[in-house]
Scaffold this motif. Structure first.
Motif, PDB file in Angstrom:
ATOM      1  N   TYR A 105      -1.866   4.674   3.852  1.00 32.28           N
ATOM      2  CA  TYR A 105      -3.113   4.399   3.187  1.00 32.28           C
ATOM      3  C   TYR A 105      -4.064   3.486   4.321  1.00 32.28           C
ATOM      4  O   TYR A 105      -5.234   3.871   4.342  1.00 32.28           O
ATOM      5  CB  TYR A 105      -3.218   3.551   1.906  1.00 32.28           C
ATOM      6  CG  TYR A 105      -4.489   3.334   1.389  1.00 32.28           C
ATOM      7  CD1 TYR A 105      -5.060   4.181   0.457  1.00 32.28           C
ATOM      8  CD2 TYR A 105      -4.893   2.153   1.668  1.00 32.28           C
ATOM      9  CE1 TYR A 105      -6.303   4.032  -0.325  1.00 32.28           C
ATOM     10  CE2 TYR A 105      -6.497   1.855   1.161  1.00 32.28           C
ATOM     11  CZ  TYR A 105      -7.019   2.795   0.041  1.00 32.28           C
ATOM     12  OH  TYR A 105      -8.277   2.473  -0.445  1.00 32.28           O
ATOM     13  N   GLN A 106      -3.411   2.667   4.767  1.00 32.24           N
ATOM     14  CA  GLN A 106      -4.116   1.822   5.726  1.00 32.24           C
ATOM     15  C   GLN A 106      -4.636   2.526   6.583  1.00 32.24           C
ATOM     16  O   GLN A 106      -5.989   2.104   7.553  1.00 32.24           O
ATOM     17  CB  GLN A 106      -3.428   0.488   6.081  1.00 32.24           C
ATOM     18  CG  GLN A 106      -3.292  -0.581   4.802  1.00 32.24           C
ATOM     19  CD  GLN A 106      -3.129  -1.920   5.299  1.00 32.24           C
ATOM     20  OE1 GLN A 106      -1.869  -1.931   6.013  1.00 32.24           O
ATOM     21  NE2 GLN A 106      -4.010  -2.890   5.216  1.00 32.24           N
ATOM     22  N   GLN A 136      -3.243  -0.197  -4.131  1.00 37.57           N
ATOM     23  CA  GLN A 136      -2.891  -1.473  -3.403  1.00 37.57           C
ATOM     24  C   GLN A 136      -2.395  -2.475  -4.509  1.00 37.57           C
ATOM     25  O   GLN A 136      -2.796  -2.540  -5.529  1.00 37.57           O
ATOM     26  CB  GLN A 136      -4.242  -1.980  -2.926  1.00 37.57           C
ATOM     27  CG  GLN A 136      -4.113  -3.540  -2.406  1.00 37.57           C
ATOM     28  CD  GLN A 136      -5.653  -4.220  -2.215  1.00 37.57           C
ATOM     29  OE1 GLN A 136      -6.617  -3.984  -2.899  1.00 37.57           O
ATOM     30  NE2 GLN A 136      -5.702  -4.673  -1.068  1.00 37.57           N
ATOM     31  N   PRO A 187      -7.588   5.473   4.645  1.00 34.35           N
ATOM     32  CA  PRO A 187      -7.738   5.258   3.205  1.00 34.35           C
ATOM     33  C   PRO A 187      -8.230   6.421   2.512  1.00 34.35           C
ATOM     34  O   PRO A 187      -9.217   7.159   3.020  1.00 34.35           O
ATOM     35  CB  PRO A 187      -8.811   3.927   3.252  1.00 34.35           C
ATOM     36  CG  PRO A 187      -8.823   3.510   4.382  1.00 34.35           C
ATOM     37  CD  PRO A 187      -8.450   4.468   5.481  1.00 34.35           C
ATOM     38  N   LEU A 232      -1.572  -8.759   7.539  1.00 33.52           N
ATOM     39  CA  LEU A 232      -3.261  -8.533   7.194  1.00 33.52           C
ATOM     40  C   LEU A 232      -4.420  -9.268   7.750  1.00 33.52           C
ATOM     41  O   LEU A 232      -5.389  -8.719   8.083  1.00 33.52           O
ATOM     42  CB  LEU A 232      -3.356  -8.705   5.689  1.00 33.52           C
ATOM     43  CG  LEU A 232      -2.405  -7.655   4.741  1.00 33.52           C
ATOM     44  CD1 LEU A 232      -2.187  -8.103   3.270  1.00 33.52           C
ATOM     45  CD2 LEU A 232      -3.065  -6.406   4.958  1.00 33.52           C
ATOM     46  N   PHE A 265       0.789  -1.212   0.046  1.00 33.66           N
ATOM     47  CA  PHE A 265       0.028   0.065  -0.097  1.00 33.66           C
ATOM     48  C   PHE A 265       0.841   1.300   0.040  1.00 33.66           C
ATOM     49  O   PHE A 265       2.137   1.135   0.368  1.00 33.66           O
ATOM     50  CB  PHE A 265      -0.954   0.020   1.256  1.00 33.66           C
ATOM     51  CG  PHE A 265      -1.822  -0.910   1.456  1.00 33.66           C
ATOM     52  CD1 PHE A 265      -3.182  -0.763   0.826  1.00 33.66           C
ATOM     53  CD2 PHE A 265      -1.506  -2.295   1.902  1.00 33.66           C
ATOM     54  CE1 PHE A 265      -4.032  -2.020   1.087  1.00 33.66           C
ATOM     55  CE2 PHE A 265      -2.498  -3.095   2.207  1.00 33.66           C
ATOM     56  CZ  PHE A 265      -3.672  -3.038   1.622  1.00 33.66           C
TER      57      PHE A 265
END
Lengths: 253, 404
Positions: free
Chosen positions: B65-66, B216, B69, B249, B61
Motif C-alpha cells: 500500500y505504501q 491502515q 496507495p 514512519l 498497512f
C-alpha cells in the motif's frame, strides 16, 4: 598524417549524420501528409457523435455510452448517457480548463491543475489527455523509421517532441497503413524512453464521409491486462453548434 | 565511625572553601536535574503530541500500500487484526483511505478521504479533540465531514459549508457526494492540514461503494512497551501485512528525539567537567595544606587506606550536602515547571517538520532525571578526588612531616 585521419573521421561522421537525416522533398511531403492524416482523423472543424467507452481494470470492468460534441481542438463536451447511475454526468473542456458536472449532487467542479494527471472517468485516459492538444505536424519532429514494401505495408514513423511542445512523452512511434495513411498503432514512450502506453486503432470504415478507425484501444504498458476502448457508434462532422453548447449552463443540461 | 567524625570536623575547618565547593556541586546537580527534566518533558511532549494525534505507536498497512496507495490494496482481515490486538490489550483503529478531489464554490483541491470508526478511533488517537471550529465526527451525522486547517482555507469553507467530494469508486463509477463541514481541525501536521477530509466509516463505504477491509490500522501509543517488544507482537498478529513503527514512519522525529537526548547528555557532561575542576582544585588545596597532618596520622599508625577513606568521606559528605541543598532548590522549581510549565506563547500551534508545537512546555520528573545527575556528580567527584587522595595516602610519614 594526423590531419588526414581527422578529416576522414570527420567525413564519416558527417556522412552518417547526413544519411540519417537524408530526406528528399518527396519524402518530406509524404511524411507531412501522413502526419496531417493522424491530426485530422476523426476530427473535423466540429463534430457530434456517440461513443461507447469500455474500461477494463484488474478490479472492475464497465462500459459507458458517451455523447460527444466538439468544436475545433479547443472545445469539447462529453455527457454520459448510460449507465443510468451516471447518466447526465458531463465533462466540459474549453481551452485548458476542465469542468465536471455531477447530477447526483447537482454541482459543477473545476478540475484543479494538480489533478490533471489523474484518470478521466475511471479510464486510462487522464484529464491531461483531454486538454493537451498536440499535433504531430506541429509539435513533433518526425522521421521515417521504415517504409512499406507494398500497398499492404506499414509506415513506421518516429516522432520526437520539439522543445517547448505541450507534450509529456519522450518519443512517439506511429505505425500507419500504406493504403490510407491512417495509424493502426501509436506507441508512447516516456522521457526515459520506456514504453508508457500503446493505442491500437481498428475497424477502419468510412464514417460520415471520412475514413477513420472506429475503435481505439489504449493499453497502459505497466498494466498489460487493462485497457480503455473507445468505439465510435455514430459521428457527424462539420456540424454547426449553438453558442450555448460549450458553456457551464449547457454542462448541466 | 571515627573516620566520619574526623571527616565532618575537617570539612568545617575551612568553612569558606567547603561552602564554595558544596555550592558548586549543588548548582551542578540542580542545573542538570532541571535541564534533564525539561528536556525529558519536551521530548515526551513532542513524542506524545506527534504520535497520539495521528501516528500512534505503529501502523499496519496492506503489503504494497505504501509504495502505491490504492483503494484496492486493503487488508480484508483488518477487523480480525484489531480484535486480536484488543485481546492483548492493544487498542487499534481501522482507517479507510482514498484519494480524490474536493471542491467548494470555485475552489478545489486534491484530498485524502479518511473513513474511521469514531468510537474506535477515539481510543487510539487524540485527533478528535483537535477541532478548532465546530465538532468532531458523529456517527449520527453521516454527511458531516471534518477538514484539515489549510484545506478549509484553500476551499474557503466554514462550519456548515457544503463540499463536493469526488473520487473513483471501487465499482469504477465516479464517486460523488455532497459533504457538510462539521468541523475544522487545528494544525496537526502537514498532510492532514493540507489534504485531510475525515468522515465516518459508513459514509466512506457509501461514497466509495467500498465493502472491503481497512487500508491502515493505527496502533495506540504504548508508553510502557518499547518498540522492540511491540513490533514482533504486531507482526505475529498481522503476519501478511506491513507493520511499520513510528520510527519508520517518522524517521525525522526519531532522529530529532535521539539527537536531543544525546545533546542533553553532552550538556550535563560539560557542566560536570566544570564542577570536577572546581572540586579537584578544592580537594588539592585541602590535601596539600594538611600534608603534615597526614604524615602525623600515618606516623601514629594510620594506614594508607585510612587516609584514603578519610578524604573520600570528606568529599562524599560535601556531595551529600550539595545534593540536599540542590533538592531544597529543585523541589519548588521542578514543581512549578512540571505543573505550570513554560508558556510557548507565539510558538504554540506552529508546525515544523510535519508536527505541531503544543501550547506549553512542561518538565517531566522521572527517576532517571533525578538519579542520573546525582550519580554523575558522585562519579565526577570520585574521579577528581582520586589524585589528591592517593597522593596523601601514599606519602611517607617522614617526608610528610618535613613537607613545607
Amino acid at each position: 598524417m594526423k590531419r588526414w585521419t581527422t578529416s576522414v573521421v570527420l567525413g564519416l561522421v558527417l556522412l552518417v549524420a547526413g544519411a540519417s537525416h537524408a530526406q528528399t522533398p518527396a519524402d518530406a511531403a509524404l511524411l507531412q501528409q501522413i502526419l496531417e492524416a493522424q491530426d485530422t482523423s476523426g476530427r473535423g472543424a466540429s463534430s457530434v457523435g456517440t461513443m461507447v467507452m469500455r474500461i477494463r481494470t484488474s478490479n472492475w470492468e464497465r462500459a459507458l455510452t458517451l455523447k460527444v460534441w466538439s468544436e475545433g481542438t479547443t472545445k469539447t463536451l462529453v455527457v454520459i448517457e448510460a449507465p443510468a447511475k451516471e447518466k447526465g454526468t458531463a465533462t466540459l473542456k474549453v481551452d485548458q480548463n476542465i469542468w465536471n458536472y455531477l447530477p447526483k449532487v447537482d454541482r459543477t467542479v473545476k478540475i484543479p491543475g494538480s489533478m490533471m494527471s489523474s484518470s478521466w472517468m475511471g479510464s486510462h485516459l487522464s484529464n491531461d489527455d483531454l486538454v493537451r492538444e498536440s499535433r504531430f505536424a506541429e509539435h513533433f519532429r518526425c522521421t521515417f523509421a521504415e517504409k512499406p514494401a507494398g500497398a499492404q505495408g506499414r509506415y513506421v514513423i518516429d516522432c520526437i517532441p520539439k522543445p517547448n511542445a505541450p507534450v509529456v512523452w519522450g518519443k512517439v512511434r506511429i505505425r500507419a497503413r500504406a493504403e490510407d495513411k491512417l495509424a493502426e498503432e501509436i506507441t508512447y514512450y516516456d522521457e526515459k524512453n520506456a514504453l508508457a502506453r500503446t493505442v491500437a486503432f481498428s475497424d477502419f470504415a468510412v464514417v460520415a464521409g471520412r475514413k477513420m478507425a472506429r475503435v481505439m484501444r489504449t493499453r497502459p504498458a505497466d498494466k498489460p491486462d487493462e485497457f480503455t476502448e473507445l468505439q465510435f457508434v455514430q459521428m457527424a462532422f462539420d456540424v454547426k453548434h449553438s453558442e450555448q453548447t460549450f458553456t457551464l449552463q449547457a454542462l448541466k443540461r | 565511625m571515627q573516620t566520619f567524625r574526623l571527616a565532618w570536623r575537617n570539612i568545617w575547618r575551612n568553612k569558606r572553601r567547603t561552602s564554595v565547593t558544596v555550592a558548586a556541586m549543588a548548582v551542578a546537580v540542580l542545573v542538570t536535574t532541571v535541564y534533564s527534566s525539561m528536556v525529558t518533558g519536551y521530548l515526551g511532549n513532542m513524542e506524545r503530541d506527534a504520535l497520539d494525534l495521528e501516528v500512534g505507536a505503529a501502523e499496519i498497512f496492506a503489503a504494497g500500500y505504501q509504495d502505491k496507495p490504492s483503494v484496492f490494496t486493503a487488508m480484508p482481515d483488518s477487523a480480525a487484526v484489531v480484535r486480536a490486538l484488543d485481546a492483548q490489550g492493544i487498542a487499534a483503529s481501522e482507517r479507510l483511505l482514498a484519494a480524490g478531489l474536493a471542491s467548494a464554490g470555485e475552489a478545489s483541491a486534491g484530498v485524502t478521504f479518511r473513513g474511521l470508526n469514531v468510537e474506535q478511533d477515539a481510543r487510539v488517537l487524540t485527533i478528535g479533540r483537535q477541532v478548532r471550529e465546530g465538532e468532531w465526527l458523529d456517527p449520527a451525522d453521516p454527511r458531516g465531514v471534518v477538514v484539515g486547517s489549510r484545506l478549509a482555507k484553500t476551499l474557503g469553507v466554514k462550519v456548515g459549508s457544503e463540499i463536493v467530494m469526488l473520487g473513483q469508486a471501487t465499482d469504477g463509477s465516479i464517486a460523488n457526494e455532497l459533504g457538510v463541514v462539521r468541523g475544522i481541525l487545528r494544525s496537526v501536521g502537514e498532510a492532514t492540514d493540507r489534504s485531510g477530509i475525515f468522515m465516518t466509516q459508513d459514509a466512506f463505504r457509501g461514497f466509495m461503494a467500498y465493502a472491503g477491509g481497512a487500508h491502515q490500522i493505527i496502533i495506540q501509543r504504548q508508553p510502557q512497551v518499547t518498540l522492540e517488544l511491540l513490533e514482533p507482537r504486531l507482526e505475529a498478529v498481522a503476519p501478511r501485512h506491513d507493520v511499520q513503527t513510528w520510527r519508520e514512519l517518522m524517521p525525522m522525529l526519531g532522529t530529532m528525539l535521539d539527537s536531543t537526548k544525546g545533546l542533553m547528555a553532552f550538556m550535563s557532561l560539560i557542566v560536570n567537567i566544570a564542577i570536577a575542576i572546581v572540586v579537584l582544585n578544592a580537594m588539592l588545596m585541602a590535601v596539600f595544606e594538611r600534608i603534615k597532618e597526614f604524615g602525623i596520622l600515618k606516623a601514629l599508625g594510620a594506614g594508607a587506606l585510612d587516609v584514603l577513606k578519610l578524604i573520600y568521606a570528606e568529599s562524599m559528605m560535601q556531595v551529600g550536602l550539595a545534593v540536599a541543598a540542590a533538592a531544597v532548590l529543585a523541589v519548588p522549581s521542578l514543581w512549578y515547571l512540571s505543573v505550570v510549565g513554560i508558556d510557548m506563547g507565539a510558538l504554540a500551534g506552529v508546525s515544523a517538520m510535519g508536527l505541531s508545537m503544543g501550547s506549553s512546555w512542561q518538565a517531566v520528573v522521572t527517576p532517571a532525571t533525578l538519579i542520573t545527575p546525582v550519580t554523575m556528580t558522585v562519579a565526577v567527584v570520585t574521579l577528581a578526588v582520586l589524585y589528591p587522595a592517593l597522593k596523601a595516602a601514599l606519602i611517607e610519614p617522614v617526608r610528610a612531616i618535613h613537607h613545607t
